[in-house]
Design a protein around this motif. Structure first.
Motif, PDB file in Angstrom:
ATOM      1  N   ALA A 235       2.282  14.816  -1.140  1.00 35.21           N
ATOM      2  CA  ALA A 235       2.084  13.964   0.043  1.00 35.21           C
ATOM      3  C   ALA A 235       2.333  12.497  -0.291  1.00 35.21           C
ATOM      4  CB  ALA A 235       0.673  14.150   0.590  1.00 35.21           C
ATOM      5  N   MET A 236       1.824  12.086  -1.460  1.00 33.63           N
ATOM      6  CA  MET A 236       2.023  10.681  -1.866  1.00 33.63           C
ATOM      7  C   MET A 236       3.495  10.363  -2.074  1.00 33.63           C
ATOM      8  SD  MET A 236      -1.091   9.966  -4.501  1.00 33.63           S
ATOM      9  CE  MET A 236      -2.816  10.189  -4.019  1.00 33.63           C
ATOM     10  N   VAL A 237       4.249  11.262  -2.697  1.00 28.22           N
ATOM     11  CA  VAL A 237       5.671  11.025  -2.938  1.00 28.22           C
ATOM     12  C   VAL A 237       6.420  10.896  -1.613  1.00 28.22           C
ATOM     13  CG1 VAL A 237       7.795  12.039  -3.853  1.00 28.22           C
ATOM     14  CG2 VAL A 237       5.690  12.103  -5.209  1.00 28.22           C
ATOM     15  N   TRP A 238       6.088  11.807  -0.669  1.00 27.44           N
ATOM     16  CA  TRP A 238       6.739  11.738   0.641  1.00 27.44           C
ATOM     17  C   TRP A 238       6.395  10.435   1.374  1.00 27.44           C
ATOM     18  CZ3 TRP A 238      10.409  14.272   3.335  1.00 27.44           C
ATOM     19  CH2 TRP A 238      10.860  15.489   2.811  1.00 27.44           C
ATOM     20  N   ILE A 239       5.105  10.091   1.390  1.00 29.97           N
ATOM     21  CA  ILE A 239       4.689   8.848   2.072  1.00 29.97           C
ATOM     22  C   ILE A 239       5.325   7.637   1.409  1.00 29.97           C
ATOM     23  CG2 ILE A 239       2.720   7.348   2.590  1.00 29.97           C
ATOM     24  CD1 ILE A 239       1.001   9.900   2.799  1.00 29.97           C
ATOM     25  N   GLY A 240       5.326   7.623   0.067  1.00 27.44           N
ATOM     26  CA  GLY A 240       5.915   6.492  -0.654  1.00 27.44           C
ATOM     27  C   GLY A 240       7.402   6.357  -0.399  1.00 27.44           C
ATOM     28  N   ALA A 241       8.121   7.485  -0.378  1.00 29.53           N
ATOM     29  CA  ALA A 241       9.574   7.449  -0.160  1.00 29.53           C
ATOM     30  C   ALA A 241       9.912   6.958   1.246  1.00 29.53           C
ATOM     31  CB  ALA A 241      10.172   8.834  -0.396  1.00 29.53           C
TER      32      ALA A 241
ATOM     33  N   TYR B  18      12.719  15.757 -11.310  1.00 33.62           N
ATOM     34  CA  TYR B  18      11.774  15.086 -10.403  1.00 33.62           C
ATOM     35  C   TYR B  18      10.895  14.096 -11.165  1.00 33.62           C
ATOM     36  CZ  TYR B  18       6.948  14.870  -8.706  1.00 33.62           C
ATOM     37  OH  TYR B  18       5.677  14.469  -8.403  1.00 33.62           O
ATOM     38  N   ARG B  19      10.366  14.527 -12.307  1.00 38.28           N
ATOM     39  CA  ARG B  19       9.485  13.648 -13.075  1.00 38.28           C
ATOM     40  C   ARG B  19      10.251  12.438 -13.640  1.00 38.28           C
ATOM     41  NH1 ARG B  19       6.008  18.376 -16.252  1.00 38.28           N
ATOM     42  NH2 ARG B  19       4.487  18.739 -14.562  1.00 38.28           N
ATOM     43  N   GLY B  20      11.478  12.693 -14.094  1.00 42.06           N
ATOM     44  CA  GLY B  20      12.290  11.576 -14.598  1.00 42.06           C
ATOM     45  C   GLY B  20      12.594  10.549 -13.505  1.00 42.06           C
ATOM     46  N   LEU B  21      12.933  11.082 -12.315  1.00 39.90           N
ATOM     47  CA  LEU B  21      13.221  10.186 -11.202  1.00 39.90           C
ATOM     48  C   LEU B  21      11.963   9.443 -10.741  1.00 39.90           C
ATOM     49  CD1 LEU B  21      15.694  12.373  -9.109  1.00 39.90           C
ATOM     50  CD2 LEU B  21      16.212  10.189 -10.224  1.00 39.90           C
ATOM     51  N   LEU B  22      10.811  10.112 -10.798  1.00 42.91           N
ATOM     52  CA  LEU B  22       9.556   9.463 -10.393  1.00 42.91           C
ATOM     53  C   LEU B  22       9.232   8.301 -11.334  1.00 42.91           C
ATOM     54  CD1 LEU B  22       7.146   9.377  -8.511  1.00 42.91           C
ATOM     55  CD2 LEU B  22       5.999  11.079  -9.964  1.00 42.91           C
ATOM     56  N   ILE B  23       9.468   8.525 -12.637  1.00 39.03           N
ATOM     57  CA  ILE B  23       9.246   7.430 -13.604  1.00 39.03           C
ATOM     58  C   ILE B  23      10.182   6.260 -13.306  1.00 39.03           C
ATOM     59  CG2 ILE B  23       9.458   6.772 -16.028  1.00 39.03           C
ATOM     60  CD1 ILE B  23       8.577   9.648 -16.747  1.00 39.03           C
ATOM     61  N   ALA B  24      11.452   6.596 -13.053  1.00 38.17           N
ATOM     62  CA  ALA B  24      12.427   5.544 -12.749  1.00 38.17           C
ATOM     63  C   ALA B  24      12.053   4.797 -11.468  1.00 38.17           C
ATOM     64  CB  ALA B  24      13.825   6.147 -12.623  1.00 38.17           C
ATOM     65  N   THR B  25      11.544   5.550 -10.481  1.00 38.93           N
ATOM     66  CA  THR B  25      11.145   4.938  -9.208  1.00 38.93           C
ATOM     67  C   THR B  25       9.997   3.958  -9.406  1.00 38.93           C
ATOM     68  OG1 THR B  25      11.840   6.920  -7.999  1.00 38.93           O
ATOM     69  CG2 THR B  25      10.338   5.403  -6.864  1.00 38.93           C
ATOM     70  N   VAL B  26       9.011   4.367 -10.205  1.00 40.84           N
ATOM     71  CA  VAL B  26       7.861   3.486 -10.449  1.00 40.84           C
ATOM     72  C   VAL B  26       8.300   2.231 -11.217  1.00 40.84           C
ATOM     73  CG1 VAL B  26       5.671   3.290 -11.679  1.00 40.84           C
ATOM     74  CG2 VAL B  26       6.161   5.324 -10.313  1.00 40.84           C
ATOM     75  N   LEU B  27       9.234   2.405 -12.156  1.00 39.72           N
ATOM     76  CA  LEU B  27       9.771   1.227 -12.837  1.00 39.72           C
ATOM     77  C   LEU B  27      10.467   0.302 -11.846  1.00 39.72           C
ATOM     78  CD1 LEU B  27      11.220   2.849 -16.098  1.00 39.72           C
ATOM     79  CD2 LEU B  27       9.170   1.416 -15.896  1.00 39.72           C
ATOM     80  N   GLY B  28      11.180   0.918 -10.886  1.00 38.84           N
ATOM     81  CA  GLY B  28      11.844   0.130  -9.845  1.00 38.84           C
ATOM     82  C   GLY B  28      10.843  -0.616  -8.978  1.00 38.84           C
ATOM     83  N   VAL B  29       9.744   0.077  -8.615  1.00 37.00           N
ATOM     84  CA  VAL B  29       8.685  -0.567  -7.827  1.00 37.00           C
ATOM     85  C   VAL B  29       8.123  -1.763  -8.596  1.00 37.00           C
ATOM     86  CG1 VAL B  29       6.348  -0.277  -6.919  1.00 37.00           C
ATOM     87  CG2 VAL B  29       8.063   1.496  -6.530  1.00 37.00           C
ATOM     88  N   SER B  30       7.903  -1.563  -9.892  1.00 34.27           N
ATOM     89  CA  SER B  30       7.338  -2.640 -10.716  1.00 34.27           C
ATOM     90  C   SER B  30       8.283  -3.833 -10.807  1.00 34.27           C
ATOM     91  CB  SER B  30       7.021  -2.110 -12.119  1.00 34.27           C
ATOM     92  OG  SER B  30       6.152  -0.996 -12.052  1.00 34.27           O
ATOM     93  N   LEU B  31       9.583  -3.538 -11.016  1.00 34.64           N
ATOM     94  CA  LEU B  31      10.565  -4.619 -11.130  1.00 34.64           C
ATOM     95  C   LEU B  31      10.694  -5.378  -9.810  1.00 34.64           C
ATOM     96  CD1 LEU B  31      12.776  -6.014 -12.845  1.00 34.64           C
ATOM     97  CD2 LEU B  31      14.401  -4.346 -11.913  1.00 34.64           C
TER      98      LEU B  31
ATOM     99  N   PHE C  23       0.803  -1.230   0.000  1.00 34.20           N
ATOM    100  CA  PHE C  23       0.000   0.000   0.000  1.00 34.20           C
ATOM    101  C   PHE C  23       0.836   1.281   0.000  1.00 34.20           C
ATOM    102  CE2 PHE C  23      -2.167   3.315   2.582  1.00 34.20           C
ATOM    103  CZ  PHE C  23      -2.993   3.780   1.580  1.00 34.20           C
ATOM    104  N   PRO C  24       1.595   1.619   1.052  1.00 36.45           N
ATOM    105  CA  PRO C  24       2.241   2.945   1.045  1.00 36.45           C
ATOM    106  C   PRO C  24       3.227   3.151  -0.098  1.00 36.45           C
ATOM    107  CG  PRO C  24       2.217   2.019   3.252  1.00 36.45           C
ATOM    108  CD  PRO C  24       1.809   0.921   2.327  1.00 36.45           C
ATOM    109  N   VAL C  25       4.066   2.145  -0.374  1.00 39.69           N
ATOM    110  CA  VAL C  25       5.022   2.307  -1.472  1.00 39.69           C
ATOM    111  C   VAL C  25       4.283   2.416  -2.798  1.00 39.69           C
ATOM    112  CG1 VAL C  25       6.926   1.236  -2.713  1.00 39.69           C
ATOM    113  CG2 VAL C  25       6.875   1.143  -0.224  1.00 39.69           C
ATOM    114  N   GLY C  26       3.149   1.712  -2.879  1.00 36.46           N
ATOM    115  CA  GLY C  26       2.354   1.765  -4.105  1.00 36.46           C
ATOM    116  C   GLY C  26       1.810   3.147  -4.418  1.00 36.46           C
ATOM    117  N   LEU C  27       1.793   4.041  -3.420  1.00 40.37           N
ATOM    118  CA  LEU C  27       1.327   5.408  -3.662  1.00 40.37           C
ATOM    119  C   LEU C  27       2.210   6.134  -4.668  1.00 40.37           C
ATOM    120  CD1 LEU C  27       0.334   6.573  -0.062  1.00 40.37           C
ATOM    121  CD2 LEU C  27      -1.198   5.997  -1.952  1.00 40.37           C
ATOM    122  N   LEU C  28       3.465   5.681  -4.801  1.00 41.05           N
ATOM    123  CA  LEU C  28       4.346   6.289  -5.800  1.00 41.05           C
ATOM    124  C   LEU C  28       3.788   6.095  -7.204  1.00 41.05           C
ATOM    125  CD1 LEU C  28       7.738   5.116  -4.266  1.00 41.05           C
ATOM    126  CD2 LEU C  28       6.987   7.496  -4.476  1.00 41.05           C
ATOM    127  N   CYS C  29       3.162   4.932  -7.430  1.00 46.35           N
ATOM    128  CA  CYS C  29       2.552   4.679  -8.739  1.00 46.35           C
ATOM    129  C   CYS C  29       1.368   5.621  -8.970  1.00 46.35           C
ATOM    130  CB  CYS C  29       2.091   3.226  -8.830  1.00 46.35           C
ATOM    131  SG  CYS C  29       3.430   2.025  -8.623  1.00 46.35           S
TER     132      CYS C  29
END
Length: 775
Positions: free
Chosen positions: A40-46, A99-112, A11-17
């Protein structure tokens, strides 16, 4: 706490997506209305990613996870955490594109990371198995033995008798390792037993557990598939069944739950009892020793090549420590290195094996451990324990034939009776620890490589041995008929009287104890008891090679890495008059023994069924070997000859320059270095260094006092630094110091040697791997 890892991830990490999704919506609409929520979601997810990573590390170290999947999941998770934190920093700094580039990379990381996490939880095929073109449809055709069974059904052919037998054996093995603790003759929870065909088919209090041909209607499949924690889930304790095990049980039921006709084959490997003499492989020009001929075949099978043999210095030190437990002197080393005789290694082994006193004093340690013989400790003060020291020492010194050695242990004289008499504990004890049961356990373990400890309390879960078998064997040693106790509760049933391997003979239950023991000894030492002689051969091999042909050495039903080599050595041992020294000569003069030692980074590899033999396993000096090495090289650790056991022959004090550590009572120094208390059988010692050993060698009073005395003597004998250092290296390591070693030693000792400097140097040398290990 580690089990909270999935909760944080799901749940919380999934907020990054969700944050990325809303960011994309805002960018498309060119709106900033959702920025507060996204932030808020980025902070909670991180923050959650940090917590999830920490909990994941806890989980991976507390549960049995392993393999490439968990490694990828772990590192992709840590990478995701790092990217999430960088995303927060970029967001705070206002660098929107970054920020947007890193957010995309982070979501790819979450998925992997999530993908590999799902593979850990639901299996490698958690996606492909549900696809039309995936592996999930049809009969199970996975890896391993299941493939052979499934291939027959895919060809619309019924399983043949051999396949049914193999399938049934695997099914019963799954049930034994996962279900017998609650559903067997010892414990029948819910009225259900799974250890016999008729009980499996009958079911329990709730009715039948399987419907032949229909795994989807079988209650056993329903229960093992339920999530852990469900009130109907099975097993209720321990690990859940693997996907492979569940699939195999389903396949078995789908085939009609077949059971082979005739007697059931054991699900546990049972080694052959009778001796066997395999044909010797052909010799070659340079491979003539029987050991080498078998190992050569093994190397060819495993695509291994012979390495160059160790040099003279390494071989001499190795064989000295293995035969007499002492370091060779500098003079003998130098003479051996300059000796040009082609058979000098064979002559050296003969010479050492003929040093009967030194041999006995060294091998006394091994047999004291195995026969739980010591000079002090529990039971001696109260008369509840008797030592066999004098008998054992004289037996070793005379190289008593092993069959006679065993005969005198099993059907003992007064001097050798302490082994089977065991320890008569004071107060109330468990039924499994009464002296007759100790005798059954110890004789089985030491002489036959068989563990009866589980079966001494209840039917064993790790072998076919039953409670009645253990009590019947214990009854051989008893003066009165034993009542069987299950888990310390009397059953009202009286034990029979029989040898543990009935093929060897029948014990007369009405005979006196002395007569029964004589019968037992006669049956055990007969040549057809191949088990007895394989066990001792395996123990001697393990002592000099660092690892048995079978491991653990007390589980002789395990697979050997070379059955032919073990069988041949055991048969040859009998043919050559049960002579342990002749056995050792054969091993110690082989090229196999002379191969470079092999280091194992993980101690568990010693007992791994995947072990591949490549040469002697490098090992640490035993406590006694280390003490004797320090005494010879630097200064005697034990200087008071009065501490030598009184029962030893008086000439010992005249034959050795110092009291050997094997001859003295246990103390904190020897305990720290691994000497057991010998209240129970100990047939192997760990070769791993530990904290207690490190503390003793750093701050131990006995060790440091010996080094201090030695330093004072060395200073008086060698007033110049260079000569002193060279002599220290020769006596301790059997070689000249290297230039860098000499430079360091000179700094430690000083231009004019001081007692403190010499002591520091000696301490450093004694902790050097070259001193502490047998290479």
């Amino acid at each position: 706490m580690g089990r909270l890892h999935p909760l944080i991830v799901h749940f919380p990490v999934g907020l990054l997506c969700i944050a990325l999704l809303l960011e994309a919506v805002g960018w498309f609409r060119k709106s900033t209305d959702m920025q507060a929520g996204i932030r808020a979601m980025v902070w909670i997810g991180a923050i959650s990613s940090v917590v999830a990573a920490a909990l994941g590390l806890v989980l991976v170290n507390q549960d049995d996870y392993g393999g490439d999947t968990v490694t990828i999941h772990q590192w992709s998770g840590l990478a995701t955490m790092t990217l999430a934190l960088l995303t927060v920093l970029a967001l705070r700094s206002g660098r929107i594109e970054l920020y947007r580039g890193l957010l995309i990379a982070t979501v790819l990381g979450v998925s992997l990371a999530g993908h590999f996490g799902a593979m850990l939880t639901h299996g490698d095929d958690y996606l492909s198995s549900v696809l039309p073109f995936g592996k999930g449809s049809g009969s199970p055709t996975g890896s391993g033995s299941q493939f052979a069974f499934a291939s027959a059904t895919t060809a619309n052919q019924p399983l043949d008798d051999k396949q049914i037998g193999e399938l049934n054996l695997e099914v019963r093995s799954i049930l034994a390792h996962n279900c017998y603790s609650c559903h067997s003759a010892t414990k029948t929870k819910g009225g259900l037993r799974l250890d016999k065909k008729e009980f499996v088919m009958k079911g329990g209090e709730d009715g039948e557990i399987l419907v032949a041909g229909h795994p989807e209607k079988s209650d056993i499949i329903r229960r093992i598939k339920l999530p852990a924690g469900h009130e109907d889930a099975m097993p209720t304790k321990g690990k859940r069944l693997t996907d492979h095990d569940i699939a195999l049980l389903e396949f078995w039921i789908q085939q009609g739950a077949p059971w082979p006709s005739g007697p059931e084959k054991s699900i546990y490997r049972v080694a052959e009892l009778a001796p066997r003499l395999p044909a010797l492989p052909d010799a070659t020009a340079d491979i003539t020793n029987p050991v080498d001929r078998f190992v050569n075949v093994y190397f060819q099978q495993h695509k291994l090549t012979w390495k160059n043999l160790v040099d003279d210095r390494t071989y001499m030190r190795r064989v000295y420590l293995d035969v007499v437990g002492l370091l060779p002197t500098p003079a003998t080393l130098k003479a051996f290195e300059t000796d040009t005789r082609p058979d000098k290694r064979e002559l050296l082994v003969k010479e050492l094996l003929n040093r009967n006193t030194d041999y006995a004093q060294h091998w006394l340690t091994f047999w004291n451990d195995a026969l739980r013989n010591d000079y002090t400790g529990t039971g001696y003060i109260t008369g509840g324990r008797h030592d066999i020291t004098s008998w054992l020492y004289t037996s070793l010194k005379a190289n008593k034939p092993y069959n006679q050695f065993v005969r005198e242990l099993v059907s003992p004289t007064k001097a050798s009776a302490g082994f089977i008499k065991g320890i008569k504990w004071r107060g109330t004890i468990n039924s499994s620890q009464r002296t007759e049961m100790q005798a059954a356990q110890n004789v089985s373990q030491v002489l036959l490589g068989l563990n009866l400890k589980c079966a001494s309390c209840h039917d064993s879960f790790i072998s076919d041995w039953k409670l009645a078998d253990a009590y019947a064997f214990a009854n051989v040693f008893a003066d009165t008929t034993l009542e069987i106790n299950r888990c310390d509760k009397p059953t009202g049933k009286m034990a029979g009287t029989r040898i543990i391997f009935e093929k060897l003979g029948t014990i007369n239950g009405k005979a006196t104890t002395k007569e029964r023991l004589k019968e037992l000894a006669d049956f055990m030492v007969q040549p057809q008891d191949g088990r007895l002689y394989r066990t001792v051969v395996n123990r001697i091999w393990a002592q000099v090679m660092g690892r048995g042909i079978i491991e653990p050495v007390d589980v002789m039903d395990n697979d050997p890495w070379s059955q032919d080599l073990l069988d041949w050595l055991a048969s040859d041992f009998v043919t050559n008059g049960y002579d342990i020294k002749k056995l050792m000569f054969t091993i110690l003069t082989s090229k196999t023994y002379q191969l470079p030692s092999v280091g194992l980074k993980d101690a568990d590899l010693i007992t791994s069924p995947k072990f591949v033999f490549q040469g002697m396993v490098r090992r640490r000096l035993t406590a006694e070997q280390f003490a004797d090495a320090v005494s010879l090289a630097f200064s005697p650790i034990y200087v008071d000859t009065s501490i030598v056991k009184e029962q030893f022959p008086k000439n010992i004090k005249r034959e050795v320059p110092f009291p050997r550590a094997s001859l003295v009572k246990n103390d904190p120094f020897l305990t720290a270095l691994g000497r057991p208390n010998r209240e129970t059988v100990s047939t192997s010692r760990s070769s791993q260094a530990n904290l207690l050993q490190a503390l003793e060698l750093t701050n131990g009073e006995k060790f440091n006092d010996a080094l201090k005395r030695g330093a004072q003597a060395w200073k008086a004998t060698y007033p110049t630094t260079d000569v002193l250092v060279k002599n220290l290296y020769w006596k301790a390591l059997g070689r000249e110091p290297k230039p860098k070693e000499m430079a360091v030693a000179q700094k430690i000792v000083g231009k004019n040697p001081t007692t403190e400097g010499i002591q520091d140097l000696v301490w450093a040398i004694s902790l050097h791997p070259e001193f502490q290990l047998i290479y």
